[in-house]
Design a protein around this motif. Sequence first.
Motif, mmCIF file in Angstrom:
data_model
loop_
_atom_site.group_PDB
_atom_site.id
_atom_site.type_symbol
_atom_site.label_atom_id
_atom_site.label_comp_id
_atom_site.label_asym_id
_atom_site.label_seq_id
_atom_site.Cartn_x
_atom_site.Cartn_y
_atom_site.Cartn_z
ATOM 1 N N PHE A 77 -14.909 -2.257 4.295
ATOM 2 C CA PHE A 77 -15.258 -3.464 3.548
ATOM 3 C C PHE A 77 -15.316 -4.687 4.460
ATOM 4 C CE2 PHE A 77 -14.134 -0.739 0.029
ATOM 5 C CZ PHE A 77 -15.081 -1.090 -0.921
ATOM 6 N N VAL A 78 -14.469 -4.736 5.464
ATOM 7 C CA VAL A 78 -14.515 -5.831 6.436
ATOM 8 C C VAL A 78 -15.848 -5.814 7.159
ATOM 9 C CG1 VAL A 78 -13.537 -6.673 8.617
ATOM 10 C CG2 VAL A 78 -12.015 -6.060 6.726
ATOM 11 N N GLU A 79 -16.318 -4.642 7.538
ATOM 12 C CA GLU A 79 -17.619 -4.531 8.218
ATOM 13 C C GLU A 79 -18.751 -4.994 7.305
ATOM 14 O OE1 GLU A 79 -18.179 -4.082 11.465
ATOM 15 O OE2 GLU A 79 -15.985 -4.186 11.507
ATOM 16 N N ILE A 80 -18.693 -4.639 6.042
ATOM 17 C CA ILE A 80 -19.699 -5.110 5.082
ATOM 18 C C ILE A 80 -19.640 -6.629 4.984
ATOM 19 C CG2 ILE A 80 -20.378 -5.139 2.641
ATOM 20 C CD1 ILE A 80 -19.368 -2.194 2.526
ATOM 21 N N ALA A 81 -18.446 -7.176 4.903
ATOM 22 C CA ALA A 81 -18.268 -8.625 4.804
ATOM 23 C C ALA A 81 -18.845 -9.329 6.027
ATOM 24 C CB ALA A 81 -16.797 -8.974 4.630
ATOM 25 N N PHE A 125 0.833 -1.204 0.000
ATOM 26 C CA PHE A 125 0.000 0.000 0.000
ATOM 27 C C PHE A 125 0.866 1.252 0.000
ATOM 28 C CE2 PHE A 125 -2.759 -2.921 2.691
ATOM 29 C CZ PHE A 125 -3.558 -3.308 1.631
ATOM 30 N N VAL A 126 0.405 2.296 -0.681
ATOM 31 C CA VAL A 126 1.095 3.584 -0.645
ATOM 32 C C VAL A 126 1.052 4.129 0.778
ATOM 33 C CG1 VAL A 126 0.967 6.001 -1.401
ATOM 34 C CG2 VAL A 126 0.717 4.164 -3.072
ATOM 35 N N ASP A 127 -0.120 4.027 1.416
ATOM 36 C CA ASP A 127 -0.318 4.555 2.770
ATOM 37 C C ASP A 127 -1.069 3.497 3.577
ATOM 38 O OD1 ASP A 127 -1.458 5.812 5.053
ATOM 39 O OD2 ASP A 127 -1.420 7.760 4.047
ATOM 40 N N ASN A 128 -0.382 2.826 4.494
ATOM 41 C CA ASN A 128 -0.993 1.739 5.262
ATOM 42 C C ASN A 128 -2.191 2.195 6.079
ATOM 43 O OD1 ASN A 128 0.715 -0.295 4.353
ATOM 44 N ND2 ASN A 128 2.214 0.078 5.959
ATOM 45 N N ALA A 129 -2.110 3.362 6.706
ATOM 46 C CA ALA A 129 -3.222 3.850 7.535
ATOM 47 C C ALA A 129 -4.447 4.151 6.680
ATOM 48 C CB ALA A 129 -2.790 5.092 8.322
ATOM 49 N N GLU A 130 -4.217 4.763 5.532
ATOM 50 C CA GLU A 130 -5.332 5.074 4.632
ATOM 51 C C GLU A 130 -5.958 3.785 4.100
ATOM 52 O OE1 GLU A 130 -5.777 8.243 1.169
ATOM 53 O OE2 GLU A 130 -4.534 6.532 0.546
ATOM 54 N N ALA A 131 -5.132 2.831 3.718
ATOM 55 C CA ALA A 131 -5.640 1.549 3.220
ATOM 56 C C ALA A 131 -6.447 0.839 4.300
ATOM 57 C CB ALA A 131 -4.492 0.668 2.743
ATOM 58 N N ALA A 132 -5.958 0.850 5.530
ATOM 59 C CA ALA A 132 -6.674 0.202 6.637
ATOM 60 C C ALA A 132 -8.038 0.846 6.860
ATOM 61 C CB ALA A 132 -5.838 0.256 7.908
ATOM 62 N N ALA A 133 -8.093 2.154 6.815
ATOM 63 C CA ALA A 133 -9.363 2.850 7.016
ATOM 64 C C ALA A 133 -10.373 2.459 5.935
ATOM 65 C CB ALA A 133 -9.146 4.359 7.026
ATOM 66 N N ILE A 134 -9.916 2.369 4.707
ATOM 67 C CA ILE A 134 -10.792 1.985 3.597
ATOM 68 C C ILE A 134 -11.199 0.515 3.728
ATOM 69 C CG2 ILE A 134 -10.877 1.612 1.098
ATOM 70 C CD1 ILE A 134 -8.985 4.117 0.894
ATOM 71 N N LEU A 135 -10.231 -0.348 3.960
ATOM 72 C CA LEU A 135 -10.521 -1.779 4.025
ATOM 73 C C LEU A 135 -11.372 -2.146 5.227
ATOM 74 C CD1 LEU A 135 -7.143 -3.276 2.803
ATOM 75 C CD2 LEU A 135 -9.331 -3.235 1.588
ATOM 76 N N TYR A 166 -5.478 -9.005 4.490
ATOM 77 C CA TYR A 166 -6.027 -8.010 5.414
ATOM 78 C C TYR A 166 -7.395 -8.471 5.919
ATOM 79 C CZ TYR A 166 -7.219 -3.622 7.578
ATOM 80 O OH TYR A 166 -7.570 -2.674 8.510
ATOM 81 N N PHE A 167 -8.228 -8.949 5.012
ATOM 82 C CA PHE A 167 -9.556 -9.438 5.402
ATOM 83 C C PHE A 167 -9.432 -10.580 6.406
ATOM 84 C CE2 PHE A 167 -13.084 -7.974 2.435
ATOM 85 C CZ PHE A 167 -12.438 -6.823 2.056
ATOM 86 N N ILE A 168 -8.565 -11.540 6.118
ATOM 87 C CA ILE A 168 -8.387 -12.691 6.998
ATOM 88 C C ILE A 168 -7.889 -12.245 8.372
ATOM 89 C CG2 ILE A 168 -7.026 -14.798 7.362
ATOM 90 C CD1 ILE A 168 -7.119 -15.133 4.250
ATOM 91 N N ALA A 169 -6.924 -11.330 8.387
ATOM 92 C CA ALA A 169 -6.378 -10.827 9.657
ATOM 93 C C ALA A 169 -7.444 -10.104 10.483
ATOM 94 C CB ALA A 169 -5.197 -9.893 9.392
ATOM 95 N N ASN A 170 -8.516 -9.696 9.824
ATOM 96 C CA ASN A 170 -9.587 -8.986 10.518
ATOM 97 C C ASN A 170 -10.850 -9.829 10.675
ATOM 98 O OD1 ASN A 170 -8.839 -5.976 11.120
ATOM 99 N ND2 ASN A 170 -7.812 -6.563 9.241
ATOM 100 N N GLY A 171 -10.680 -11.142 10.670
ATOM 101 C CA GLY A 171 -11.751 -12.041 11.056
ATOM 102 C C GLY A 171 -12.636 -12.587 9.954
ATOM 103 N N ILE A 172 -12.273 -12.405 8.702
ATOM 104 C CA ILE A 172 -13.079 -12.941 7.613
ATOM 105 C C ILE A 172 -12.573 -14.338 7.246
ATOM 106 C CG2 ILE A 172 -13.878 -12.583 5.243
ATOM 107 C CD1 ILE A 172 -14.897 -10.505 7.368
ATOM 108 N N ASP A 173 -13.496 -15.275 7.133
ATOM 109 C CA ASP A 173 -13.167 -16.662 6.799
ATOM 110 C C ASP A 173 -12.513 -16.732 5.414
ATOM 111 O OD1 ASP A 173 -13.132 -19.372 6.143
ATOM 112 O OD2 ASP A 173 -15.240 -19.699 6.641
ATOM 113 N N PRO A 174 -11.315 -17.282 5.324
ATOM 114 C CA PRO A 174 -10.623 -17.350 4.029
ATOM 115 C C PRO A 174 -11.377 -18.178 2.984
ATOM 116 C CG PRO A 174 -9.403 -18.564 5.698
ATOM 117 C CD PRO A 174 -10.502 -17.847 6.399
ATOM 118 N N ASP A 175 -12.244 -19.092 3.426
ATOM 119 C CA ASP A 175 -13.008 -19.907 2.486
ATOM 120 C C ASP A 175 -14.052 -19.087 1.727
ATOM 121 O OD1 ASP A 175 -11.592 -22.185 3.139
ATOM 122 O OD2 ASP A 175 -13.030 -22.814 4.675
#
Length: 113
Positions: free
Chosen positions: A27-31, A14-24, A68-77
């Motif tokens: 999406f994690v919450e939606i997931a 990522f160009v900016d890790n903090a910005e990417a985390a905020a955006i992602l 990132y999704f997996i690290a934040n609790g999303i099932d990899p399957d």
Amino acid sequence: KSATINFLPDTAKFVDNAEAAAILDAFVEIAKTLDGTIIQIEGNINSTVTNEIGMMLSLERAKTVKNYFIANGIDPDRIIIVGNGNTKMVVDPDSDEAYLNRRTDVFFKTIED
């Protein structure tokens, strides 16, 4: 919902890790809300040359978001990753906004029985 996460040229970082985390995080919450959906993550590059290296880089970008999704609790399957290479550019690769091609796209898909 759509958002752009910028990657450093020729990398899956990522160009900016903090910005990417905020955006992602959004999406994690939606997931988490759409628990029964499949998540398709497509990596893209900015290049006029189609080659195996570009396809691999786009796949690595998708994998970065998947991790990132997996690290934040999303099932990899639930996650499918795709490397598009340069087949889905959104702007001219020689324009001032060419960085927009170095991105991942996230789609939520419901599987019908």
